[in-house]
Design a protein around this motif. Sequence first.
Motif, PDB file in Angstrom:
ATOM      1  N   ALA A  52       0.932  -1.220  -0.040  1.00 24.53           N
ATOM      2  CA  ALA A  52      -0.001  -0.088   0.025  1.00 24.53           C
ATOM      3  C   ALA A  52       0.787   1.118  -0.018  1.00 24.53           C
ATOM      4  N   LEU A  53       1.968   1.128   0.477  1.00 27.72           N
ATOM      5  CA  LEU A  53       3.023   2.397   0.609  1.00 27.72           C
ATOM      6  C   LEU A  53       3.846   2.445  -0.543  1.00 27.72           C
ATOM      7  N   ASP A  54       3.785   1.606  -1.646  1.00 25.65           N
ATOM      8  CA  ASP A  54       4.700   1.489  -2.623  1.00 25.65           C
ATOM      9  C   ASP A  54       6.080   1.249  -2.305  1.00 25.65           C
ATOM     10  N   PRO A  55       6.470  -0.072  -1.472  1.00 25.93           N
ATOM     11  CA  PRO A  55       7.597  -0.199  -0.923  1.00 25.93           C
ATOM     12  C   PRO A  55       8.773  -0.413  -1.908  1.00 25.93           C
ATOM     13  N   GLU A  56      10.015  -0.518  -1.859  1.00 27.63           N
ATOM     14  CA  GLU A  56      11.089  -0.795  -2.808  1.00 27.63           C
ATOM     15  C   GLU A  56      11.436  -2.134  -2.159  1.00 27.63           C
ATOM     16  N   LEU A  57      11.248  -2.532  -0.966  1.00 29.60           N
ATOM     17  CA  LEU A  57      12.006  -3.673  -0.311  1.00 29.60           C
ATOM     18  C   LEU A  57      10.816  -4.441   0.440  1.00 29.60           C
ATOM     19  N   LEU A  58      10.598  -5.790  -0.056  1.00 29.77           N
ATOM     20  CA  LEU A  58       9.661  -6.467   1.059  1.00 29.77           C
ATOM     21  C   LEU A  58      10.367  -7.708   1.778  1.00 29.77           C
ATOM     22  N   VAL A  59      10.286  -7.634   2.912  1.00 34.69           N
ATOM     23  CA  VAL A  59      10.889  -8.950   3.940  1.00 34.69           C
ATOM     24  C   VAL A  59       9.603  -9.769   4.137  1.00 34.69           C
ATOM     25  N   ALA A  60       9.691 -10.967   3.423  1.00 34.03           N
ATOM     26  CA  ALA A  60       8.474 -12.046   3.631  1.00 34.03           C
ATOM     27  C   ALA A  60       8.827 -13.132   4.628  1.00 34.03           C
ATOM     28  N   ASP A  61       8.484 -12.970   5.915  1.00 35.90           N
ATOM     29  CA  ASP A  61       8.958 -13.763   6.771  1.00 35.90           C
ATOM     30  C   ASP A  61       8.066 -15.156   6.949  1.00 35.90           C
ATOM     31  N   GLU A  62       8.458 -16.205   6.334  1.00 33.12           N
ATOM     32  CA  GLU A  62       7.710 -17.487   6.285  1.00 33.12           C
ATOM     33  C   GLU A  62       6.366 -17.219   5.912  1.00 33.12           C
TER      34      GLU A  62
END
Length: 542
Positions: free
Chosen positions: A442-452
Amino acid sequence: MKPTTPLLKVDNLSIELPAGFDRKYAVENLSYTLEAGEILCVVGESGSGKSMTANAIMGLLPSYLKPSSGRVLLQGRDLLVMSEAELARERGRTVSMIFQEPLSALNPLMTVGEQIAEVMLVHGEGDARSRDERVLELLDYVGLPDPASLRHSYPFRLSGGQRQRVMIAMALALEPAMLIADEPTTALDVTTQAQILELIRRIQRAKGMGVLFITHDFGVVADIADKVVVMEKGLIVEQGTADDVLNRPQHPYTRRLIAAVPHPDESATRAEAAGEPLLEVRNLQKTYRSGGGLFTRPRIVKAVDDVSFTLRRGETLGVVGESGSGKSTLGRCILKLTDVDGGQIRYRGKDLVPLSQAAFRPMRRHLQMVFQDPFASLNPRHTIGRILTDGPVANGVPMDEAQKKARDLLALVGLDPSAYDRYPHEFSGGQRQRVGIARALALDPELLVADESVSALDVSVQAQVLDLMQDLQKKLDIAVIFITHDLRVAAEVCDKIAVMYRGAIVEAGPPAEVFNAPRHAYTQKLIAAIPGRHWNPRAAVA
């Protein structure tokens, strides 16, 4: 020759659901058999009804569910017509059950030794001394260390794998003819899972027991099954030998489940992402200290130990390791959800480590997280629309613009527009994870951390969410740190893999390289423990 009676015969079993459910029967016209010395795997997604027969056998169906027809014959006797007292005599003595989550199945107020002894006490077996001797014998048999001391431990002091071994010891206390294992390895790390599966196999062979093994993991099925029953929406859609079902599946549902099993192309190579680094982690350190007193030293755990890596836009780094390896702590450090003790986290060239939370706040929108359990991370009192608009509005986005963006995001992650006005509890696990992904975007991120982020999902839903994440990454050019304990999943979706062990990265490289030529002993152990490692699901559905 007179035919032998099966150990278990389920004969046209139907269990009716109350009005208001999405189907009439929890299970309908179920029929299958289990012989002594055989492992029968019942496989299917959540809601398929695979656990219903197990609960019917054990007399553990909820009060609103009653078998409406059929029989469940154990050693020729129909369990469905037995009284509660008769069933109680059978439980533990003729048939025992291992549950998915031993921490909730074990009594937190009793030592594990007391709980194993209680099984024998309830059935009037032996005296106190013989029961004590049997407890020690069982703890040793299931491979637990120092039984004389461990018997006095409470469940919360044991690891997940140790608690599962205690459950198995309880189930074996009276040497039953049949063992029911309901998703007994789902919550365990891959190496612990392999140990528990081998233990169950060893017990089954040594005791000649029949095992009814309930699972959604076809890799596990490939490792242990003699026969397989596949269930969908309360019905058996396919059954047969493990070889037939795994390698020559007939029903479209079985083929779809097998097609969704993660199976990396070990010969594939991926082009390296170009451009400037988005994230540079250098010599990162995080140490936890606990306990310690006047005469004892504090316990020191290096959760993140001198970790370094580089990540570019559009690139996915898989961080793989077992529980306690430090992978989730690393993700929290990068997002400044946990303070670090040393090193650098450079985002677009700026070190985040020395920044105060106030100084970091404007940057937080660019670094977002997708959590393992979306139900726990979504506010149950807020509609999906509010969940998706709160962040942007707090960051100065006008409400009408935030609402439009939220509706666009729902479409982007494959949810119906009506989801906007609904609440989290109205969605399945996979749908909630899609909401979690939409919120992170929703905040147009450049990095996602997908934890499990897919570990709790059925295999077909997991495949859908992984496809969605890969599709979104290509469309939006996002960098992803994909944290998982499943090396198969990481190798299928990641550009690079970093293997963590005791806080340190012990091996890193392209997936094909890590899979085909693992250098570190720990990586080799992880790969060797993958269930169904030598079964190729792609060939089965080609």
